[in-house]
Scaffold this active site. Structure first.
Site, PDB file in Angstrom:
ATOM      1  N   ASP A   1       9.815  -5.484  43.357  1.00 40.36           N
ATOM      2  CA  ASP A   1      10.198  -4.504  44.374  1.00 40.36           C
ATOM      3  C   ASP A   1      11.273  -5.046  45.317  1.00 40.36           C
ATOM      4  OD1 ASP A   1       9.829  -2.068  46.068  1.00 40.36           O
ATOM      5  OD2 ASP A   1       9.131  -3.565  47.499  1.00 40.36           O
TER       6      ASP A   1
ATOM      7  N   GLU B   1     -10.185 -10.069  40.155  1.00 42.05           N
ATOM      8  CA  GLU B   1      -9.515 -10.351  41.435  1.00 42.05           C
ATOM      9  C   GLU B   1      -8.366 -11.338  41.237  1.00 42.05           C
ATOM     10  OE1 GLU B   1     -13.156  -8.321  42.344  1.00 42.05           O
ATOM     11  OE2 GLU B   1     -12.726  -9.985  40.992  1.00 42.05           O
TER      12      GLU B   1
END
Length: 208
Positions: free
Chosen positions: A179, A165
């Site tokens: 991005d 995680e």
């Protein structure tokens, strides 16, 4: 009489010839069957050995399983991870001044990292879904470098660790930065993603 004797001899020869031909055909068929059986036997043996070694697709899939953690005790599990994304000095300046066309890069990346930690079990096939109690993601410029350091800290009260995680949080945060900035800088490099520390569980604490 002689003519009849000759005819009888010819008939006998023909019968013998036919009999021999049939015997030859029968022998050929038997040889073919024997070879086919041998080939099938060797093929079955090869397949059996492959299955035993786990080389066949179905057998390999059947060996894949999620580890049963039900016998373990629930304890506090904590993990920290970090990674870096290198970019051009101009791109870094625009990010820190919050002047990127898509908006606030650092806040969006932090949220993506938190979301990524929560969805780790959906992304990693054999990762257990955990009851996470805390997720922290921090992003800061590295002194003397044209790069951003992404750090995460994840905790849970559960039966297995939260290393995946924590690592997923870092990876998703870095990808989100990429991005949001890729229109201006395509030479960004994501790397050095690794576990910094973990605590809780039978294996005990770990520190890089």
């Amino acid at each position: 009489m002689e003519m009849e004797m000759e005819k009888k001899k010819k008939k006998r020869k023909k019968k013998k010839g036919k009999k021999k031909g049939k015997e030859k055909q029968k022998g050929r068929k038997e040889m073919k069957l024997s070879r086919a059986k041998q080939n099938k036997g060797s093929q079955n043996k090869w397949q059996k050995e492959k299955l035993e070694k786990g080389g066949a697709g179905r057998n390999s899939i059947s060996r894949i399983h999620m580890v049963d953690v039900s016998p373990k005790r629930e304890t506090l599990r904590v993990a920290e991870a970090q990674g870096k994304i290198s970019l051009s000095p101009e791109t870094l300046r625009l990010i820190l001044e919050n002047k990127m066309p898509k908006g606030d890069v650092l806040t969006t990346a932090r949220l993506a990292g938190i979301q990524g930690a929560k969805r780790a079990s959906d992304l990693i096939p054999l990762c257990h879904p955990l009851r996470l109690t805390s997720i922290e993601v921090e992003i800061s410029p590295v002194a003397g470098e044209s790069s951003l350091l992404v750090s995460s800290r994840v905790s849970a009260l559960d039966r297995t660790g939260v290393e995946i995680e924590a690592l997923t949080a870092v990876a998703l945060a870095c990808l989100t930065i990429y991005d949001m900035v890729k229109a201006l800088d395509k030479r960004m490099i994501i790397g050095d993603i690794h576990l910094i520390s973990k605590s809780g569980g039978k294996s005990g604490p770990f520190k890089w």
